[in-house]
Design an enzyme around this catalytic site. Structure first.
Site, PDB file in Angstrom:
ATOM      1  N   CYS A  72      42.735  82.576  56.750  1.00 28.03           N
ATOM      2  CA  CYS A  72      43.401  82.212  55.739  1.00 28.03           C
ATOM      3  C   CYS A  72      42.602  80.841  55.223  1.00 28.03           C
ATOM      4  O   CYS A  72      42.457  80.004  55.639  1.00 28.03           O
ATOM      5  CB  CYS A  72      44.655  81.524  56.282  1.00 28.03           C
ATOM      6  SG  CYS A  72      45.809  80.720  55.112  1.00 28.03           S
ATOM      7  N   CYS A 175      41.620  84.186  48.833  1.00 23.56           N
ATOM      8  CA  CYS A 175      42.699  84.360  49.653  1.00 23.56           C
ATOM      9  C   CYS A 175      42.680  85.538  50.397  1.00 23.56           C
ATOM     10  O   CYS A 175      42.314  86.537  49.719  1.00 23.56           O
ATOM     11  CB  CYS A 175      43.891  84.184  48.657  1.00 23.56           C
ATOM     12  SG  CYS A 175      45.566  84.740  49.501  1.00 23.56           S
TER      13      CYS A 175
HETATM   14  N1  DGL Z   1      46.105  84.423  53.065  1.00 28.54           N
HETATM   15  C1  DGL Z   1      46.147  82.945  52.664  1.00 28.54           C
HETATM   16  C2  DGL Z   1      44.903  82.682  52.309  1.00 28.54           C
HETATM   17  O1  DGL Z   1      43.694  83.105  52.506  1.00 28.54           O
HETATM   18  C3  DGL Z   1      47.314  82.468  52.356  1.00 28.54           C
HETATM   19  C4  DGL Z   1      48.302  83.170  51.206  1.00 28.54           C
HETATM   20  C5  DGL Z   1      49.461  82.450  51.316  1.00 28.54           C
HETATM   21  O2  DGL Z   1      50.354  82.404  52.407  1.00 28.54           O
HETATM   22  O3  DGL Z   1      49.859  82.088  50.303  1.00 28.54           O
HETATM   23  O4  DGL Z   1      44.730  81.736  51.488  1.00 28.54           O
END
Ligand code: DGL
Length: 241
Positions: A72, A175
């Site tokens: 993430c 993301c």
């Molecule tokens: N998948 C996450 C990232 O890489 C976060 C997405 C979220 O929860 O807003 O930033």
């Protein structure tokens, strides 16, 4: 390797990394933890994000863990440092692949959550690369939420409702939720996309000294899916493969 390699994300986004890693190293043992009940994280404040990540890591650390990957960008940008100080196992992160996109030159669009875009790490990456390419940043405020809600069938997402128009030479998917729809975003802009997923797994392999093996020989991957919400991840994960 003794113990599992854990992947953590606010929700389904980190499955992009788990898919890449388990595809390349099917003989390792994995744990996937999605904080689906609290996803998305990206529009929340720093403290709240770190509190949620702490809580998830406390759950992850109850198992035998060889290493953890913060799959993430948002959590990596906000709290990789504090998580690394707290846990005894190595913790890796993922950051927006601004460097390779800028190295290709031209006009680059960086897509990431609000929290990632306001982070010091992204500010440093933008400064480092500002002379290589013309870089614009944009936060598609509801895209991670839309991916989270639509998974595992991501085919009906309407990208024009989330993405800015424009012509770019490269788009950074900063993301992991966007990495799940990387092909559709590449088609939308008719340009290459950079999600940093393969590079993160390369780094992991090097640091953990994971031996390459013939991936096609193994059919079944040892992965435990856990999380705070409905566990529908398994379906998504295998849908991705
Ligand atoms: N998948 C996450 C990232 O890489 C976060 C997405 C979220 O929860 O807003 O930033």
């Amino acid at each position: 390797m003794q113990g599992r390699i854990a992947f953590f994300d606010s929700g389904v986004g980190g499955l992009a990394l788990l898919a890449e890693c388990s595809g390349r190293f099917p003989g390792e043992k994995y744990l996937y933890y999605g904080d689906n009940a609290n996803a998305p994280y990206g529009n929340r404040g720093d403290r709240e994000i770190c509190a949620l990540a702490d809580r998830a890591f406390a759950e992850i650390a109850r198992r035998e863990i060889a290493a953890a990957v913060i799959a993430c960008n948002t959590v990596t940008a906000e709290c990789a440092g504090s998580l690394r100080r707290r846990y005894p196992f190595p913790i890796f992160g993922i950051e927006p692949a601004i460097r390779p996109a800028a190295a290709a030159g031209g006009k680059v669009l960086v897509l990431a959550t609000r929290a990632t875009l306001r982070s010091a790490r992204v500010a440093a990456l933008l400064r480092e690369n500002e002379t290589r390419a013309e870089i614009a940043c944009f936060c598609p405020a509801r895209l991670a939420e839309a991916v989270e809600a639509a998974a595992p069938d991501l085919s009906a997402l309407r990208l024009e409702e989330h993405l800015p128009p424009g012509r770019y030479d490269g788009v950074v998917l900063g993301c992991t939720h966007y990495a799940l729809i990387g092909r559709a975003i590449a088609r939308y802009y008719s340009c290459p996309v950079y999600d940093g997923v393969a590079e993160t797994v390369d780094h992991l392999q090097k640091k953990l000294n994971i031996r390459s093996e013939n991936a096609s020989k193994r059919a079944k991957i040892d992965v435990i899916f856990a999380g705070s919400g409905k566990i529908r991840n398994e379906m998504v994960f295998f849908g991705l493969k």
